[in-house]
Design a protein around this motif. Structure first.
Motif, short mmCIF file in Angstrom:
data_model
loop_
_atom_site.label_atom_id
_atom_site.label_comp_id
_atom_site.label_asym_id
_atom_site.label_seq_id
_atom_site.Cartn_x
_atom_site.Cartn_y
_atom_site.Cartn_z
N LEU A 1 0.86 -1.19 0.00
CA LEU A 1 0.00 0.00 0.00
C LEU A 1 0.90 1.23 0.00
N ARG A 2 0.92 1.94 -1.12
CA ARG A 2 1.88 3.04 -1.30
C ARG A 2 1.29 4.42 -1.02
N VAL A 3 0.02 4.64 -1.39
CA VAL A 3 -0.59 5.97 -1.26
C VAL A 3 -2.00 5.81 -0.69
N PHE B 1 -13.05 12.20 -2.18
CA PHE B 1 -12.77 10.81 -2.51
C PHE B 1 -11.43 10.36 -1.93
N LEU B 2 -11.30 9.06 -1.76
CA LEU B 2 -10.04 8.46 -1.36
C LEU B 2 -9.32 7.98 -2.62
N GLN B 3 -8.06 8.36 -2.76
CA GLN B 3 -7.23 7.87 -3.85
C GLN B 3 -6.16 6.98 -3.24
N ILE B 4 -6.11 5.74 -3.72
CA ILE B 4 -5.24 4.72 -3.13
C ILE B 4 -4.37 4.12 -4.22
N TRP B 5 -3.07 3.99 -3.94
CA TRP B 5 -2.16 3.36 -4.88
C TRP B 5 -1.58 2.10 -4.23
N VAL B 6 -1.56 1.02 -5.01
CA VAL B 6 -1.00 -0.25 -4.56
C VAL B 6 0.01 -0.71 -5.61
N TYR B 7 1.21 -1.13 -5.15
CA TYR B 7 2.18 -1.71 -6.08
C TYR B 7 1.61 -3.01 -6.65
N PRO B 8 1.71 -3.24 -7.97
CA PRO B 8 1.22 -4.49 -8.55
C PRO B 8 2.20 -5.64 -8.31
N ASN B 9 1.71 -6.87 -8.49
CA ASN B 9 2.62 -8.02 -8.36
C ASN B 9 3.18 -8.46 -9.72
N LYS B 10 2.79 -7.75 -10.77
CA LYS B 10 3.30 -8.04 -12.11
C LYS B 10 3.48 -6.71 -12.84
N ARG B 11 4.65 -6.48 -13.39
CA ARG B 11 4.93 -5.21 -14.07
C ARG B 11 4.60 -5.28 -15.55
N ASN B 12 4.35 -4.10 -16.11
CA ASN B 12 4.18 -3.93 -17.56
C ASN B 12 3.05 -4.76 -18.16
N VAL B 13 1.96 -4.89 -17.39
CA VAL B 13 0.77 -5.56 -17.93
C VAL B 13 0.03 -4.56 -18.83
N THR B 14 -0.86 -5.08 -19.65
CA THR B 14 -1.70 -4.22 -20.48
C THR B 14 -2.62 -3.40 -19.57
N PRO B 15 -2.67 -2.07 -19.73
CA PRO B 15 -3.52 -1.25 -18.86
C PRO B 15 -4.99 -1.69 -18.91
N LYS B 16 -5.66 -1.54 -17.76
CA LYS B 16 -7.04 -2.00 -17.64
C LYS B 16 -7.81 -1.05 -16.74
N TYR B 17 -9.10 -0.90 -17.03
CA TYR B 17 -9.96 -0.03 -16.23
C TYR B 17 -11.23 -0.78 -15.84
N LEU C 1 -11.14 -1.43 5.19
CA LEU C 1 -10.04 -2.36 5.50
C LEU C 1 -9.31 -2.70 4.21
N MET C 2 -8.00 -2.57 4.23
CA MET C 2 -7.16 -2.87 3.06
C MET C 2 -6.17 -3.95 3.44
N GLU C 3 -6.44 -5.17 3.01
CA GLU C 3 -5.52 -6.29 3.26
C GLU C 3 -4.54 -6.37 2.10
N VAL C 4 -3.24 -6.29 2.43
CA VAL C 4 -2.21 -6.24 1.38
C VAL C 4 -1.00 -7.07 1.79
N PRO C 5 -0.24 -7.57 0.80
CA PRO C 5 1.04 -8.23 1.11
C PRO C 5 1.98 -7.26 1.81
#
Length: 239
Positions: A42-44, A116-132, A232-236
């Protein structure tokens, strides 16, 4: 042995740009605190208020999972994937930036704030195709219950994230207690009190306080005021 970290509301970083008031739980932009870089992946966690008809112009992101949770008002989103949408309270939005995406966010209304809450989480896989993705939830399902709003699994309730993370929202009556069971024992949980007061694992918390817990399998939560709202934000815990 259970580990905890406490971030009181009044210790967050602040930024006031006139059109934007933001409180930063973790280091962000001009707020830098080496003690507060992240909680696991959880970065931001930004608590934002945007003035009527104002917003964030088009800007880039990559290799980050970006979640928006509107608390009040209507937020308009546009991105380079061709999405133009409006999200409001009850909606959850996620953007997997992956190889790169441009987007803008504006207050859709010219007569009221958007919060609003803006939350950034590091992904577990880099350079995936962007998705919304965005969904509208039934808010009554979170009455005295933690409603799942995000998970790694496309078939589960909520939006899908590129990470072994699970987010839940709940609104509780005064005195109501519940237990949260972690999905993975290598994860931790960061609780953010959106509204009201609560006690989590014997720690008393007020509105906009944040409390992180790890090295545990379950967490006990008791609401101390009516209409207490908790994210609640459960994260690695390992990057």
């Amino acid at each position: 042995m259970e580990n905890t970290v406490l971030h009181l509301a009044n210790t967050r970083g602040t930024a006031n740009h006139g059109w934007l008031e933001s409180n930063h739980t973790f280091s962000f932009a001009n707020y830098h605190n080496p003690e507060r870089m992240h909680f696991g992946v959880l970065r931001v966690l930004n608590d934002d208020k945007v003035a009527a008809a104002k917003g964030f112009g088009t800007h880039p992101h990559d290799n980050m999972e970006i979640i928006s949770i509107p608390l009040e008002g209507d937020l308009e989103h546009k991105d380079s994937m061709g999405n133009t949408t409006v999200i409001k309270n009850g909606d959850i939005q996620i953007m997997s930036a992956g190889t790169g995406v441009f987007h803008s966010e504006y207050n859709k209304n010219d007569d009221q704030l958007v919060k609003f809450l803006q939350i950034w989480v590091y992904p577990n896989k880099r350079n995936v195709t962007p998705k919304y993705d965005q969904i509208t939830l039934n808010k009554s399902d979170r009455k005295n219950n933690f409603q799942q709003i995000l998970s790694p699994n496309a078939t589960d309730a909520g939006v899908q994230i590129q990470q072994e993370a699970w987010f839940h929202l709940g609104t509780f009556d005064q005195g109501f207690s519940s237990t949260y069971q972690l999905n993975k024992n290598t994860n931790g949980v960061y609780a953010f009190i959106i509204k009201g007061t609560a006690t989590i694992e014997n720690q008393d918390l007020n509105t906009k306080d944040g409390f992180g817990i790890w090295n545990t399998e379950t967490i006990t939560i008791t609401a101390n005021s009516s209409d207490t709202e908790i994210l609640l934000m459960e994260v690695p815990m390992s990057l």
